[in-house]
Scaffold this motif. Structure first.
Motif, short mmCIF file in Angstrom:
data_model
loop_
_atom_site.label_atom_id
_atom_site.label_comp_id
_atom_site.label_asym_id
_atom_site.label_seq_id
_atom_site.Cartn_x
_atom_site.Cartn_y
_atom_site.Cartn_z
N LEU B 100 -1.62 3.11 5.92
CA LEU B 100 -0.96 1.82 5.66
C LEU B 100 -0.66 1.50 4.25
O LEU B 100 0.25 1.00 4.11
CB LEU B 100 -2.29 0.66 5.92
CG LEU B 100 -2.64 0.42 7.48
CD1 LEU B 100 -3.78 -0.28 7.89
CD2 LEU B 100 -1.52 0.00 8.08
N VAL B 101 -1.18 2.42 3.48
CA VAL B 101 -0.59 2.21 2.01
C VAL B 101 0.86 3.01 2.01
O VAL B 101 1.59 2.42 1.35
CB VAL B 101 -1.72 2.87 1.00
CG1 VAL B 101 -0.95 3.18 -0.27
CG2 VAL B 101 -3.12 2.32 1.04
N GLY B 102 0.83 4.06 2.77
CA GLY B 102 2.12 4.68 2.87
C GLY B 102 3.19 3.73 3.17
O GLY B 102 4.37 3.69 2.97
N GLY B 103 2.66 2.79 4.09
CA GLY B 103 3.77 1.74 4.85
C GLY B 103 3.82 0.58 4.01
O GLY B 103 4.68 -0.33 4.45
N SER B 104 3.30 0.36 2.74
CA SER B 104 3.51 -0.72 2.00
C SER B 104 4.94 -1.16 1.51
O SER B 104 5.13 -2.23 1.18
CB SER B 104 2.64 -0.72 0.66
OG SER B 104 2.98 0.35 -0.18
N THR B 105 5.83 -0.10 1.46
CA THR B 105 7.14 -0.33 1.12
C THR B 105 7.75 -1.18 2.05
O THR B 105 8.78 -1.79 1.75
CB THR B 105 7.83 0.99 0.96
OG1 THR B 105 8.00 1.46 2.08
CG2 THR B 105 7.18 1.68 -0.48
N ARG B 146 1.57 9.79 5.83
CA ARG B 146 1.79 8.69 4.59
C ARG B 146 2.99 8.52 4.23
O ARG B 146 3.75 7.44 3.99
CB ARG B 146 0.46 8.92 3.66
CG ARG B 146 0.62 8.14 2.81
CD ARG B 146 -0.46 8.27 1.57
NE ARG B 146 -0.13 9.44 0.81
CZ ARG B 146 -1.05 10.14 -0.07
NH1 ARG B 146 -2.24 9.53 -0.21
NH2 ARG B 146 -0.59 11.09 -0.59
#
Lengths: 253, 242, 289, 343
Positions: B100-105, B146
């Motif tokens: 989910l952090v990887g998807g933050s963009t 990620r």
């Protein structure tokens, strides 16, 4: 160095070293010997944990188990500084000079830590170490002002000034050009002739080719090959550890 | 169309000259394998493209836009994602949180949690485990996942096979082939030549911070690559002639 | 029975201390330095509330609505314009800069308000209490403060665990390099951490000002108590911080029970004992939340 | 035969004194001599001001040893300042003349700092800073409870009343001057010694120092103890010149602010920095003292600005590589030129 008929005396021995960092296995029962007066090279693919192994040998990294013996003394529980004073010098892969101390002061510091000698003798010893490593012209330059090759020489001089029996070299040839590597090889060989043994982790194969009596290859936590430089570099397991499965060797050629 | 272009880039690590006057161009959809010994400049090259290292000279273009001075997190938003050597998972976050952090963009694209789990089914069962508790292969899969979550146009991979068992490496590369088939451009730094050359359609060899060999895997011979790896002919020399 | 009372009062106080600590440990987690002006911001918030009530009247309770966003905004700006710069300037710089900031805030308050003790008076709520037994009374305000503090800490815990900004904060605390490579803007995360830290410590400051009193220099003690709670509880866990706050609070009230002048000293001694025998703290964990 | 016992090919001489440092040394001796005889020429109030200045200078020297050379930022050195003041008070109450009590109090703080260091050294970085502060607070709270020393209200030092204010001021001035000189000399000697070289190597790179055989913890402890001892000197001087103590002011964290300010402004980790910093600080204080808290506001703001924009301080900016050191700390090697060309 020839391994004549006599059993060589081991200056340094690491026995059954086990080291894991998280889920990564660095060493899984590794044995390494450095006979007195020899140069032992250590190679292995990127990330095999060679620098960590040097940390275990120099005392800055704790292994989960295993014994480190130096000059017939168990030094496993001793810290870096203590081992340095006993005569295990080390250099850092990325040089770590003291920015505000002169080259002379680097060597002097090491001399002073190693033993108590008179002021004039400590000065002489420091000069000698600097001279042996080819830094005498820069003796008054501060560490922060040195170029890369001279930083590498300074790493060596600092280690040599400890009057060590063994120096652990960590990729000193990395980042240098051919001529510079040649100079470094000369320094190491002349120091070996004067009685210092080396355990040398290096990727610049030609440096080990020209100096090492024996090479070991570390991969996946084990020594997968051991022998003369030629033997080790032609060893199928070594080639596989560097380049992947031997299938590539046959298909690509 | 050229996606990535380096123009005469020189980079230093401290006092160490890591790359010298390097030029490179990578087209959309290409898969480039970068080979070379440690210290040859491979990781430096990746740092330059990901933005962690700024060149002392030269320029970096992405989709013909000058990104030489853009910070790493902005490059991710432009579509450049790096899977760093050593995985660097968030150790205390769960697998799913890492993704989910990887998807933050929130870049648009087809990658989602489900798509990543489909690509690497073995991490779906571990989605509630923390990053620090995974095996090396699982960590690597999560690290790739990620990076994919940012829907990159260019995916940079640093030593994917490092310290992993061959069978796991094979699984990971199966996944990477699928990623490439989706049209993502890949730049692979790798020492497992079998896998890297199996997936690549371009090869570039670095030695001492310079490009010494380029070509396609089909046209380059083994000895060419070995020489490029170890330096010209040095390896052939026998020891003892000091 | 006096001891039960001391322990209960200590627990009530400890919840408040924990509220002071969470911001300190959050900022440390993300940026690896201790904000030495942390306590002074709680005092600054109390003065802001005091001024607001002086001018606009009413109960101090409404000032929360104004002071919390103000504190968060100050935190954001502080991070952007001063602390980010300090972080880039070297290891010791953030420490020296925040200490300088502490001196500036304390002296400016002294200049503006004098050294007097002030308090935010809530009317009857300040002294009403619930009688539990003949010897055990619970002050209404104390209980409310405790409940709100624990609720806030739980809420922050939930925020960190369940929301995307919370995840980004924890990710950055875990591995700032990987976070940046995942597209997380490190400057924004740091600013968020500092904004939360200042907002929570401002709430703590207002509560403390309602419970007792404040002076321009009382931020020093607030910082020390917050720090002690963090160390006693163990770094990196909000629940550990809460436990640390409770232990510190109890140590202080039990100490005061032994000798009225010894409360603070007893807290310090518990802290030093933890340091000597269990330097990693009582509940220690490597990550945030 | 070891490598380092082989005959040298290079003839080299090592000189520790440069022309600058010799000049500075003699100027220092001259200034010290002038200061010794100063009471004969200048008035009582000037003498008292100089005494005041000395106490700040000593603090700066003490903090610099710890933070500048040892890399340990403490905000709790006021512990030794306060304990030393109170030790003088205690001794004077037990019949020891305060001036004679001074060295005893200083030595006591030096010894006290050894066990304390074992506690404080469990913390690093930011935590060390606040941990030392807590230790200072504990000292404050304990001292404030000792009724025989005046408790929280403080006490006066009365045994110097039997001398005329003029005599007392002069003797205290000389005591202060002696402490200043002793501090500077002891720091200079330390830095010139093996320990000093090791300390400077730790300042530059702790890990590399360890790999060179330096016992880092031991060397840092020596720095901590010396720093405590010097700060105690300032505490002694403060009670001798103020003739009263009060726990909240003797143990005030404000002294840490002063120390940090002086060393930051002058240049951390340089010998000259604290002297410059103390002069700047004293001048600022004289100039702004009338403006109450404003002077502290400016102090804090300057500290922030210097940290951000002039991180090496005044002297560190003038002499970034420590080449023009005014004290003979360095080693200059002269290599015989005809031999050098062989290299």
């Amino acid at each position: 160095m020839t391994n004549g008929s006599l059993i060589p005396h081991n200056l340094f021995e690491a026995r059954n070293i086990v080291k894991r960092i998280g889920t990564v296995v660095i060493a899984d029962g590794v044995d390494i010997q450095v006979p007195a007066g020899s140069i032992v090279g250590m190679i292995g693919p990127n990330g095999a944990g060679k620098t960590t192994m040097l940390g275990i040998f120099s005392g800055s990294v704790k292994a989960q188990s295993g014994t480190v013996v130096f000059q017939d003394q168990d030094v496993t529980s001793l810290g870096t500084a203590k081992r340095a004073r006993l005569g295990i010098g080390r250099t850092f892969q990325i040089p770590r000079p003291f920015d505000k101390l002169t080259v002379f002061e680097h060597a002097l510091l090491a001399v002073q830590q190693a033993r108590k000698v008179s002021t004039s003798e400590s000065h002489e010893r420091a000069i000698l170490a600097i001279e042996r490593c080819g830094l005498i012209k820069l003796v008054n330059t501060v560490g922060g002002d040195l170029r890369l090759l001279d930083r590498k020489r300074l790493e060596m001089a600092r280690a040599v000034a400890l009057d060590p029996s063994l120096v652990l070299l960590d990729e000193v040839a990395g980042g240098l050009n051919n001529a510079e590597v040649g100079q470094l090889i000369e320094i190491v060989l002349s120091l070996r002739d004067e009685g210092i043994s080396f355990l040398w982790v290096e990727h610049v194969i030609r440096a080990l080719n020209a100096t090492a009596d024996r090479i070991v290859c570390l991969s996946g936590g084990r020594l997968i090959a051991e022998g003369s430089p030629a033997e080790v570099l032609e060893h199928p397991a070594v080639i596989e550890s560097y380049f992947g499965s031997p299938a590539f060797m046959s298909t690509a050629s | 169309m050229t996606m990535l272009r380096l123009e005469g880039v020189t980079a230093n690590y401290g006092h160490l000259r890591a790359l010298e006057e390097m030029s490179l161009s990578l087209d959309e959809g290409e898969i480039l394998a970068v080979l070379g010994a440690n210290g040859a400049g491979k990781s430096t090259l990746l740092s330059l493209i990901s933005g962690e290292l700024k060149p002392s000279n030269g320029k970096v273009f992405f989709n013909e836009v000058d990104i030489t001075h853009l910070d790493p997190y902005r490059r991710v938003r432009q579509g450049i994602a790096l899977v760093p050597e050593g995985r660097h998972l968030f150790a205390s976050l769960t697998v799913e949180e890492n993704l989910l952090v990887g998807g933050s963009t929130r870049r648009a694209g087809s990658w989602s949690l489900d798509a990543v789990y489909e690509l690497f089914p073995f991490i779906k069962e571990r989605r509630r485990s923390r990053g620090g508790q995974l095996s090396g292969g699982e960590q690597q899969a999560v690290a790739i996942g990620r990076a994919l979550m940012s829907n990159p146009a260019l995916l940079l991979l640093d030593e994917v096979s490092l310290g992993l068992a061959p069978v796991i490496v094979r699984d990971l590369y199966v996944g990477l082939r699928a990623v490439a088939n989706e049209g993502t451009t890949l730049l692979v730094v790798e020492q497992d030549l079998t896998e890297a050359l199996g997936v690549a359609n371009q090869v570039l060899c670095l030695l001492d911070g310079r490009v010494v060999l380029t070509g396609s895997p089909q046209t380059l011979s083994q000895s060419q690559m070995m020489n490029a790896y170890f330096g010209d002919g040095e390896r052939a020399r026998t020891p003892g002639d000091r | 029975m006096v001891w039960t009372n001391a322990v209960v009062q200590g627990l009530l106080l400890g919840g408040l201390y924990a509220l002071f600590s969470v911001g300190l440990s959050l900022m440390f987690g993300v940026m690896r330095f201790v904000n030495l002006a942390h306590g002074d911001f709680s005092v600054l918030a109390a003065y802001a509330a005091y001024v607001l009530v002086e001018h606009a009247g009413g109960t101090p309770l409404w000032t929360f609505a104004a002071v919390i966003p103000l504190a968060a905004a100050v935190g954001f700006v502080l991070q952007r314009f001063i602390l980010d710069r300090a972080l880039a300037a070297g290891d010791l710089s953030p420490l020296l800069v925040t200490f300088g900031l502490s001196i500036v805030i304390q002296s400016a308050l002294q200049q503006g308000f004098g050294a007097n003790n002030l308090s935010l008076f809530l009317g009857p709520l300040s002294y009403q209490s619930w009688k539990i037994t003949n010897t055990l009374y619970l002050g209404r305000l104390e209980v409310i403060v405790f409940v709100v503090a624990v609720a806030l800490i739980s809420g922050l815990q939930l925020f960190l665990a369940r929301t995307q900004p919370g995840r980004l904060l924890r990710a950055t605390a875990d591995n700032p390099r990987a976070a940046a490579l995942s597209g997380v803007n490190p400057r924004r995360v740091r600013a968020l951490a500092t904004a939360i830290a200042l907002a929570t410590v401002a709430i703590g400051g207002l509560f403390l000002a309602m419970r007792t009193s404040f002076t321009p220099t009382s931020g020093s003690n607030d910082l020390i108590f917050a720090f002690e709670a963090v160390i006693i509880g163990g770094l990196g866990s909000l629940w550990g911080t809460l436990l640390g706050g409770l232990i510190l609070g109890v140590a202080q009230t039990v100490g005061s029970q032994i000798n009225p002048a010894d409360g603070v000293l007893a807290g310090h001694l518990v802290f030093l004992a933890v340091l000597a025998y269990r330097p990693q703290g009582i509940l220690s964990q490597r990550s945030l939340a | 035969m070891s490598v380092l016992e082989a005959p040298a090919r290079t003839a080299a001489t090592v000189n520790r004194y440069s022309r600058i440092s010799l000049g500075a040394l003699w100027s220092g001796v001259a200034v010290a001599a002038l200061l010794v005889v100063a009471p004969a020429f200048i008035g009582e109030s000037s003498i008292n001001q100089l005494t005041q200045f000395f106490s700040f200078l000593i603090l700066a020297i003490g903090w610099n040893v710890l933070a500048g050379y040892g890399g340990m930022v403490s905000i709790g050195q006021q512990a030794y300042l306060g304990v030393a003041s109170y030790a003088v008070l205690y001794l004077s109450l037990h019949g020891v003349l305060s001036w004679w009590a001074a060295p005893i109090a200083i030595a006591f703080c030096g010894v006290l700092s050894i066990p304390i260091s074992y506690l404080a050294f469990r913390l690093r970085g930011s935590f060390f800073a606040i941990g030392t502060w807590v230790i200072a607070e504990v000292c404050l709270l304990v001292v404030a409870q000792i009724e025989s020393l005046g408790g929280g209200a403080g006490a006066s030092l009365n045994d110097l009343n039997r001398f005329s204010p003029h005599t007392a001021g002069d003797v205290t001035y000389w005591v202060g001057l002696a402490i200043v000189i002793a501090s500077l000399v002891s720091v200079a000697l330390l830095l010139r010694s093996r320990v000093g070289l090791a300390l400077m190597s730790i300042r530059d790179d702790e890990l590399a120092a360890e790999a060179t055989g330096v016992n880092v913890t031991r060397i840092k402890r020596i720095a901590y103890v010396l720093s405590a001892t010097i700060c105690a000197g300032a505490g002694v001087l403060l009670i001798l010149s103020n003739l009263e103590v009060q726990p909240n002011s003797s143990f005030s964290v404000q002294y840490s602010a002063f120390m940090i300010f002086m060393v930051l402004v002058g240049g951390m980790g340089t010998f000259e920095g604290p002297i410059i910093g103390a002069i700047v600080f004293y001048a600022l204080q004289q100039w702004l003292a009338a403006n109450g808290a404003w002077y502290l506001i400016i102090l804090g703001a300057v500290a922030i600005a210097v940290t951000l924009w002039l991180p090496r301080g005044v002297w560190g900016t003038v002499d970034p590589h420590n080449r023009r050191s005014l004290v003979p700390l360095r080693h200059r090697v002269t290599v015989a030129s005809h031999l050098e060309s062989e290299e």
